[in-house]
Design a protein around this motif. Structure first.
Motif, PDB file in Angstrom:
ATOM      1  N   PHE A  81       8.317   9.699  -0.945  1.00 58.65           N
ATOM      2  CA  PHE A  81       6.958   9.574  -0.414  1.00 58.65           C
ATOM      3  C   PHE A  81       6.780   8.454   0.598  1.00 58.65           C
ATOM      4  O   PHE A  81       5.887   8.527   1.443  1.00 58.65           O
ATOM      5  CB  PHE A  81       5.902   9.485  -1.526  1.00 58.65           C
ATOM      6  CG  PHE A  81       5.894   8.228  -2.356  1.00 58.65           C
ATOM      7  CD1 PHE A  81       5.322   7.060  -1.886  1.00 58.65           C
ATOM      8  CD2 PHE A  81       6.407   8.241  -3.637  1.00 58.65           C
ATOM      9  CE1 PHE A  81       5.297   5.912  -2.654  1.00 58.65           C
ATOM     10  CE2 PHE A  81       6.370   7.102  -4.425  1.00 58.65           C
ATOM     11  CZ  PHE A  81       5.820   5.944  -3.928  1.00 58.65           C
ATOM     12  N   MET A  82       7.624   7.433   0.582  1.00 59.88           N
ATOM     13  CA  MET A  82       7.447   6.342   1.544  1.00 59.88           C
ATOM     14  C   MET A  82       7.707   6.780   2.991  1.00 59.88           C
ATOM     15  O   MET A  82       6.948   6.393   3.882  1.00 59.88           O
ATOM     16  CB  MET A  82       8.303   5.133   1.174  1.00 59.88           C
ATOM     17  CG  MET A  82       7.738   4.293   0.036  1.00 59.88           C
ATOM     18  SD  MET A  82       6.032   3.742   0.293  1.00 59.88           S
ATOM     19  CE  MET A  82       6.179   2.742   1.762  1.00 59.88           C
TER      20      MET A  82
ATOM     21  N   LEU B 248       0.400   5.224   7.002  1.00 58.09           N
ATOM     22  CA  LEU B 248      -0.317   4.787   5.799  1.00 58.09           C
ATOM     23  C   LEU B 248       0.443   3.741   4.991  1.00 58.09           C
ATOM     24  O   LEU B 248      -0.039   3.304   3.948  1.00 58.09           O
ATOM     25  CB  LEU B 248      -0.607   6.002   4.901  1.00 58.09           C
ATOM     26  CG  LEU B 248      -1.514   7.059   5.509  1.00 58.09           C
ATOM     27  CD1 LEU B 248      -1.584   8.274   4.592  1.00 58.09           C
ATOM     28  CD2 LEU B 248      -2.895   6.479   5.760  1.00 58.09           C
ATOM     29  N   ASP B 249       1.617   3.328   5.457  1.00 58.30           N
ATOM     30  CA  ASP B 249       2.417   2.384   4.679  1.00 58.30           C
ATOM     31  C   ASP B 249       1.721   1.037   4.525  1.00 58.30           C
ATOM     32  O   ASP B 249       1.780   0.421   3.463  1.00 58.30           O
ATOM     33  CB  ASP B 249       3.816   2.226   5.260  1.00 58.30           C
ATOM     34  CG  ASP B 249       3.835   1.934   6.745  1.00 58.30           C
ATOM     35  OD1 ASP B 249       3.011   2.495   7.484  1.00 58.30           O
ATOM     36  OD2 ASP B 249       4.691   1.138   7.174  1.00 58.30           O
ATOM     37  N   GLY B 250       1.026   0.574   5.551  1.00 58.45           N
ATOM     38  CA  GLY B 250       0.302  -0.698   5.446  1.00 58.45           C
ATOM     39  C   GLY B 250      -0.828  -0.622   4.443  1.00 58.45           C
ATOM     40  O   GLY B 250      -1.010  -1.523   3.620  1.00 58.45           O
ATOM     41  N   ALA B 251      -1.581   0.465   4.480  1.00 60.18           N
ATOM     42  CA  ALA B 251      -2.687   0.651   3.533  1.00 60.18           C
ATOM     43  C   ALA B 251      -2.153   0.789   2.110  1.00 60.18           C
ATOM     44  O   ALA B 251      -2.733   0.236   1.159  1.00 60.18           O
ATOM     45  CB  ALA B 251      -3.512   1.875   3.912  1.00 60.18           C
TER      46      ALA B 251
ATOM     47  N   VAL C 196      -1.268  -1.589  -3.266  1.00 69.41           N
ATOM     48  CA  VAL C 196      -0.353  -1.993  -4.338  1.00 69.41           C
ATOM     49  C   VAL C 196      -0.505  -3.484  -4.634  1.00 69.41           C
ATOM     50  O   VAL C 196      -0.588  -3.895  -5.797  1.00 69.41           O
ATOM     51  CB  VAL C 196       1.113  -1.650  -3.980  1.00 69.41           C
ATOM     52  CG1 VAL C 196       2.090  -2.318  -4.937  1.00 69.41           C
ATOM     53  CG2 VAL C 196       1.316  -0.148  -3.960  1.00 69.41           C
ATOM     54  N   LEU C 197      -0.571  -4.298  -3.585  1.00 69.93           N
ATOM     55  CA  LEU C 197      -0.703  -5.741  -3.773  1.00 69.93           C
ATOM     56  C   LEU C 197      -2.024  -6.089  -4.462  1.00 69.93           C
ATOM     57  O   LEU C 197      -2.043  -6.883  -5.414  1.00 69.93           O
ATOM     58  CB  LEU C 197      -0.589  -6.461  -2.432  1.00 69.93           C
ATOM     59  CG  LEU C 197      -0.585  -7.984  -2.482  1.00 69.93           C
ATOM     60  CD1 LEU C 197       0.535  -8.521  -3.359  1.00 69.93           C
ATOM     61  CD2 LEU C 197      -0.478  -8.541  -1.068  1.00 69.93           C
ATOM     62  N   ALA C 198      -3.118  -5.490  -4.018  1.00 73.44           N
ATOM     63  CA  ALA C 198      -4.429  -5.765  -4.624  1.00 73.44           C
ATOM     64  C   ALA C 198      -4.462  -5.313  -6.081  1.00 73.44           C
ATOM     65  O   ALA C 198      -4.946  -6.034  -6.957  1.00 73.44           O
ATOM     66  CB  ALA C 198      -5.532  -5.079  -3.828  1.00 73.44           C
ATOM     67  N   ARG C 199      -3.934  -4.144  -6.360  1.00 70.88           N
ATOM     68  CA  ARG C 199      -3.934  -3.624  -7.724  1.00 70.88           C
ATOM     69  C   ARG C 199      -3.062  -4.476  -8.638  1.00 70.88           C
ATOM     70  O   ARG C 199      -3.435  -4.801  -9.766  1.00 70.88           O
ATOM     71  CB  ARG C 199      -3.451  -2.172  -7.716  1.00 70.88           C
ATOM     72  CG  ARG C 199      -3.307  -1.527  -9.076  1.00 70.88           C
ATOM     73  CD  ARG C 199      -4.664  -1.437  -9.790  1.00 70.88           C
ATOM     74  NE  ARG C 199      -4.502  -1.000 -11.147  1.00 70.88           N
ATOM     75  CZ  ARG C 199      -4.644   0.261 -11.535  1.00 70.88           C
ATOM     76  NH1 ARG C 199      -4.958   1.199 -10.674  1.00 70.88           N
ATOM     77  NH2 ARG C 199      -4.459   0.581 -12.794  1.00 70.88           N
TER      78      ARG C 199
END
Length: 78
Positions: free
Chosen positions: A34-35, A43-46, A51-54
């Motif tokens: 999927f990456m 969409l990789d930045g989003a 992931v970081l926020a979660r």
């Protein structure tokens, strides 16, 4: 999350956030699948920001709820 264990004490010192996709029809889909699609769609930045926020929010919740987890570290590959 994958635990990072201190081999000397056996204690979990950190957790590593791993991005996984469990599709209800196709089952687990690996990041290797999927990456490239996310990157191709821009969409990789989003996805990385989500992931970081979660992961940070989850770590904060664990540190609050679990006695002794205040020093638990978080590893995120960006």
């Amino acid at each position: 999350y994958q635990p990072v264990v201190d081999l000397g004490t056996g204690r979990v010192r950190a957790v590593e956030a791993l991005c996984r996709w469990d599709d209800p029809v196709h089952g687990p889909i690996s990041p290797g699948q999927f990456m490239p699609i996310a990157e191709g769609a821009g969409l990789d930045g989003a996805l990385g920001a989500w992931v970081l926020a979660r992961a940070c929010a989850d770590l904060a919740a664990v540190r609050t709820a679990v006695p002794g987890a205040e020093a638990l570290a978080l590893h995120v590959n960006l």
